[in-house]
Design a protein around this motif. Structure first.
Motif, PDB file in Angstrom:
ATOM      1  N   LEU A   1      32.494  22.822  91.975  1.00  0.00           N
ATOM      2  CA  LEU A   1      31.237  22.876  92.718  1.00  0.00           C
ATOM      3  C   LEU A   1      31.024  24.266  93.288  1.00  0.00           C
ATOM      4  O   LEU A   1      31.974  24.945  93.689  1.00  0.00           O
TER       5      LEU A   1
ATOM      6  N   ILE B   1      24.016  22.062  95.911  1.00  0.00           N
ATOM      7  CA  ILE B   1      25.196  22.426  95.137  1.00  0.00           C
ATOM      8  C   ILE B   1      24.926  22.308  93.641  1.00  0.00           C
ATOM      9  O   ILE B   1      23.999  21.620  93.204  1.00  0.00           O
TER      10      ILE B   1
ATOM     11  N   ARG C   1      27.080  21.617  89.953  1.00  0.00           N
ATOM     12  CA  ARG C   1      28.305  21.270  89.230  1.00  0.00           C
ATOM     13  C   ARG C   1      28.431  22.198  88.038  1.00  0.00           C
ATOM     14  O   ARG C   1      27.507  22.334  87.244  1.00  0.00           O
TER      15      ARG C   1
ATOM     16  N   ASN D   1      35.513  18.930  92.813  1.00  0.00           N
ATOM     17  CA  ASN D   1      34.559  17.864  93.129  1.00  0.00           C
ATOM     18  C   ASN D   1      35.363  16.643  93.550  1.00  0.00           C
ATOM     19  O   ASN D   1      35.776  15.827  92.732  1.00  0.00           O
TER      20      ASN D   1
ATOM     21  N   SER E   1      29.902  15.545  95.058  1.00  0.00           N
ATOM     22  CA  SER E   1      28.642  16.111  94.558  1.00  0.00           C
ATOM     23  C   SER E   1      27.464  15.176  94.764  1.00  0.00           C
ATOM     24  O   SER E   1      26.312  15.610  94.741  1.00  0.00           O
TER      25      SER E   1
ATOM     26  N   GLY F   1      30.107  20.152  99.170  1.00  0.00           N
ATOM     27  CA  GLY F   1      29.083  19.177  98.847  1.00  0.00           C
ATOM     28  C   GLY F   1      28.338  18.633 100.048  1.00  0.00           C
ATOM     29  O   GLY F   1      27.260  18.043  99.898  1.00  0.00           O
TER      30      GLY F   1
END
Length: 479
Positions: free
Chosen positions: A40, A81, A83, A122, A237, A272
């Motif tokens: 992340l 955020i 990924r 994550n 996330s 996150g």
């Protein structure tokens, strides 16, 4: 062979997320669970820096192909955020993820220059991380015994009631049969039993919490969200956006009660949750969060935000006291980042089975001795039962134990110390005609003269006046 709680719990969470390959971390320490092959970063320039730096690192330092380094979620949301896929989630096993480890290493020099973390695993945020169950599994309790804490005598006044938002799993279908929960609303859990009619693990967790809140602070309007319905777990996330969704629908409450979290090997919180925590700080809401059940001093987030200067009056982190209220429960996390401790062992509240008895098959086997080395008769050992997950590798003659729930249950964990503390803040607001939950938190702790002993330290303890301590055998202080 002793039960392997972490591995049993890992399997449960992995089954609830069949499309998300998971690993344990860091390395063999088994302090948290995270998504394989993904990291992340914050949206915008930081995400681009992470992507470029990781790609360069893979090409120059490892000899691995960098073609797989790409945005895994190009669209953005309010959690702020991105990924970034850094490896093949199918590589490695549950104990490691080489690609994620290399990606984290690639950013260390940049993070040193910017003096803040730019990249993160994550993590899985869960109501029962690592050591599971939350502190144990629920045990049936007779309806005639009432709740513990018992319901306070104060009434409910819609005009002055304190609003509390519970982020958890949903309410059981028959919760409204409990007069104590008359002013509770929110999401139903949905599917509660398996194909054989047995109650699924963690069902009733949110209902149990709502019952504790209503007992300690009757003048509350409690709303329960089913944010954590999948084995009590959610990816970091996704959690930030789900928290935003909850406050968008219900408005910012006076208090948020959150009995979930994760360690992350950092002292900076969860990337996150950055955006949500910043918005929380700008509101008047108090976040009351569980310290976790790993018997560890490692910071557990989001509870550990309470130790950061910017959130000192925004977050109340809560550990658990054992049944007599004099010492910390064996499973409770601890440390300077935990603000206060409240009763959290073998509390009694509403679960399910009010309409008709519901069977439950235990998932985890109790231990012969406390798995954390404590000497009192803790929830690791009693009441004794055999669980289906622990018995899976034993001879077929070993069968899991089954019980019937008919309304109330005994249950343990910082999950339940948290609503007790949240309820005491709400009750203080009502008693003192206060509209500011953060000011009530500060005044309540300042006025509180009760202490307990946790790991040799004297720590603030919040014990509701209606809570009944339970006898504890082998009363020697924990080592």
């Amino acid at each position: 062979m002793a039960p392997q709680r972490f591995h049993e719990q890992f399997e449960q969470i992995q089954r609830s997320m069949p499309d998300v390959p998971l690993a344990m971390g860091p390395d063999d320490a088994a302090e948290f669970i995270y998504e394989k092959g993904v990291v992340l970063a914050r949206d915008g320039e930081e995400a681009r820096l992470v992507e470029d730096s990781v790609r360069t690192h893979f090409t120059e330092a490892t000899g691995l192909t960098a073609d797989h380094v790409r945005r895994a979620s190009p669209e953005t949301n309010r959690s702020g955020i991105t990924r970034i896929q850094v490896g093949d989630p199918g590589h490695g096993d549950r104990h490691s993820d080489r690609a994620v480890a290399h990606a984290l290493r690639a950013m260390r020099e940049h993070e040193g220059r910017q003096q803040r973390r730019l990249i993160s695993r994550n993590h899985v945020v869960s109501i029962a991380p690592v050591n599971s169950c939350p502190g144990d599994e629920p045990v049936p309790a007779p309806l005639t015994g009432g709740t513990n804490p018992a319901a306070a005598s104060a009434g409910h006044d819609a005009d002055t009631a304190v609003s509390v938002l519970v982020i958890d799993n949903g309410l059981t279908h028959d919760y409204s049969a409990v007069p104590l929960l008359a002013h509770v609303q929110g999401d139903l859990h949905g599917t509660e039993t398996d194909a054989n009619g047995n109650l699924l693990q963690y069902v009733g967790h949110g209902t149990f919490i709502a019952g504790l809140l209503a007992a300690v602070a009757p003048n509350t309007n409690v709303t329960v969200r089913n944010t954590l319905n999948d084995a009590g777990a959610i990816l970091e996330s996704e959690l930030g956006q789900r928290l935003f969704d909850a406050v968008d629908e219900h408005g910012w409450p006076d208090v948020i009660s959150l009995s979930a979290g994760t360690a992350n090997g950092s002292t900076e919180g969860l990337i996150g949750l950055d955006a949500f925590m910043e918005e929380l700080r700008a509101q008047g809401t108090l976040l009351v969060a569980a310290a976790g059940n790993n018997s560890s001093a490692t910071p557990f987030w989001p509870a550990a935000y309470a130790s950061l200067p910017d959130y000192a009056d925004v977050v109340l982190s809560v550990g658990a006291l054992r049944g007599d209220g004099e010492y910390g429960a064996c499973f409770s996390n601890h440390g300077a980042w935990v603000n206060v401790y409240a009763p959290g062992e073998r509390l009694t509240s509403a679960l399910t089975g009010f309409d008709a008895p519901v069977p439950y098959v235990y998932q985890h086997t109790t231990y012969d001795e406390c798995r954390f080395g404590f000497t009192y008769a803790c929830t690791c050992q009693y009441p004794r039962h055999t669980g289906v997950l622990s018995a899976a590798g034993t001879p077929s003659a070993v069968k899991a134990d089954q019980v019937m729930f008919e309304g109330y249950a005994h249950w343990s964990g910082t999950s339940f110390a948290t609503p007790v503390a949240a309820g005491m803040v709400a009750a203080y607001m009502t008693a003192n005609k206060m509209g500011d939950a953060r000011a009530a938190r500060t005044q309540l702790l300042a006025a509180n003269g009760a202490y307990a002993e946790v790991r040799g330290a004297h720590v603030p303890a919040l014990r509701p006046p209606t809570w009944r301590p339970a006898p504890v055998t082998q009363l020697a202080p924990p080592a």
